[in-house]
Motif scaffolding. Structure first.
Motif, PDB file in Angstrom:
ATOM      1  N   ILE A   1     -24.255  -6.480   0.921  1.00 12.51           N
ATOM      2  CA  ILE A   1     -23.467  -6.906   2.075  1.00 12.51           C
ATOM      3  C   ILE A   1     -23.603  -5.854   3.156  1.00 12.51           C
ATOM      4  N   PHE A   2     -23.899  -6.315   4.355  1.00 13.54           N
ATOM      5  CA  PHE A   2     -23.921  -5.397   5.483  1.00 13.54           C
ATOM      6  C   PHE A   2     -23.122  -5.977   6.633  1.00 13.54           C
TER       7      PHE A   2
ATOM      8  N   VAL B   1     -25.084  -1.046   5.931  1.00 16.97           N
ATOM      9  CA  VAL B   1     -24.972  -1.553   4.566  1.00 16.97           C
ATOM     10  C   VAL B   1     -23.648  -1.058   3.998  1.00 16.97           C
ATOM     11  N   LEU B   2     -22.798  -1.978   3.578  1.00 15.89           N
ATOM     12  CA  LEU B   2     -21.476  -1.620   3.055  1.00 15.89           C
ATOM     13  C   LEU B   2     -21.439  -1.581   1.540  1.00 15.89           C
ATOM     14  N   ARG B   3     -22.012  -2.583   0.925  1.00 19.53           N
ATOM     15  CA  ARG B   3     -21.931  -2.684  -0.531  1.00 19.53           C
ATOM     16  C   ARG B   3     -23.245  -3.196  -1.083  1.00 19.53           C
ATOM     17  N   THR B   4     -23.611  -2.628  -2.201  1.00 20.26           N
ATOM     18  CA  THR B   4     -24.754  -3.110  -2.966  1.00 20.26           C
ATOM     19  C   THR B   4     -24.314  -3.116  -4.416  1.00 20.26           C
ATOM     20  N   LYS B   5     -24.458  -4.255  -5.043  1.00 16.53           N
ATOM     21  CA  LYS B   5     -23.997  -4.402  -6.425  1.00 16.53           C
ATOM     22  C   LYS B   5     -25.099  -5.070  -7.233  1.00 16.53           C
ATOM     23  N   ASP B   6     -25.511  -4.410  -8.314  1.00 20.60           N
ATOM     24  CA  ASP B   6     -26.468  -5.008  -9.230  1.00 20.60           C
ATOM     25  C   ASP B   6     -25.691  -5.735 -10.314  1.00 20.60           C
TER      26      ASP B   6
ATOM     27  N   ILE C   1     -13.337  -8.107  -1.009  1.00 15.30           N
ATOM     28  CA  ILE C   1     -12.232  -7.998  -0.050  1.00 15.30           C
ATOM     29  C   ILE C   1     -12.687  -7.054   1.054  1.00 15.30           C
ATOM     30  N   PHE C   2     -12.463  -7.457   2.307  1.00 19.09           N
ATOM     31  CA  PHE C   2     -12.870  -6.653   3.454  1.00 19.09           C
ATOM     32  C   PHE C   2     -11.646  -6.241   4.255  1.00 19.09           C
TER      33      PHE C   2
ATOM     34  N   TYR D   1     -20.216 -10.186   8.928  1.00 22.24           N
ATOM     35  CA  TYR D   1     -20.841  -9.653   7.727  1.00 22.24           C
ATOM     36  C   TYR D   1     -21.963 -10.594   7.281  1.00 22.24           C
ATOM     37  N   VAL D   2     -22.963 -10.004   6.646  1.00 21.41           N
ATOM     38  CA  VAL D   2     -24.081 -10.777   6.117  1.00 21.41           C
ATOM     39  C   VAL D   2     -24.251 -10.405   4.648  1.00 21.41           C
ATOM     40  N   MET D   3     -24.405 -11.429   3.804  1.00 25.86           N
ATOM     41  CA  MET D   3     -24.652 -11.217   2.374  1.00 25.86           C
ATOM     42  C   MET D   3     -26.056 -11.710   2.072  1.00 25.86           C
ATOM     43  N   GLN D   4     -26.762 -10.914   1.275  1.00 26.13           N
ATOM     44  CA  GLN D   4     -28.067 -11.346   0.797  1.00 26.13           C
ATOM     45  C   GLN D   4     -28.181 -11.033  -0.683  1.00 26.13           C
ATOM     46  N   VAL D   5     -28.944 -11.859  -1.372  1.00 26.10           N
ATOM     47  CA  VAL D   5     -29.132 -11.716  -2.816  1.00 26.10           C
ATOM     48  C   VAL D   5     -30.624 -11.576  -3.087  1.00 26.10           C
TER      49      VAL D   5
END
Length: 135
Positions: free
Chosen positions: A70-71, A84-89, A105-106, A112-116
């Protein structure tokens, strides 16, 4: 049985939401994702509100892990930029080869943009979608 129902719901999502996808799609919701509300895609959330999401892949993911990133889009750079705020594997279980669901939660407003990504390829996302957090 749940997996079969999910597979049957996927084409319905694209018909009802008009979405097209090459590899996958991310849908957001204000409530935990269920069969009843999966097509209620939300784009705007309040600060501190849970942002539930579901990532659905068109084909079975051939990697054991996916990366959810998420950025936040920012106007601080003269031509736009992002932080870039969060990266979760996430490890996918055997019955989750086609989807993943969770929430974030923000605490700041913004876009915000989420990519997988598949762990096999961090250069091309499987799916990308954006949402907004407001006061």
């Amino acid at each position: 049985m749940k997996f079969l129902k999910l597979i049957l719901i996927i084409p319905l999502i694209f018909v009802l939401t008009g979405c097209t996808m090459e590899k996958g799609i991310i849908l957001f919701n204000k409530e935990p994702i269920s069969r009843q509300n999966i097509v209620n895609d939300a784009k705007t959330f309040k600060i501190g509100q849970k942002v539930y999401y579901i990532f659905i892949s068109q084909k079975k993911i051939d990697s054991e892990f996916i990366r959810v990133q998420i950025f936040k889009m920012t106007d601080l750079a003269p031509w736009g930029g992002n932080d870039v705020l969060r990266t979760k594997d996430v490890r996918l279980m055997k019955n989750e080869g086609y989807y993943h669901t969770d929430y974030f939660i923000f605490h700041e407003k913004g876009r915000y943009v989420m990519q997988v990504f598949s762990h096999n390829d961090f250069t091309r996302p499987l799916a990308v979608n954006d949402f907004f957090v407001t006061e």
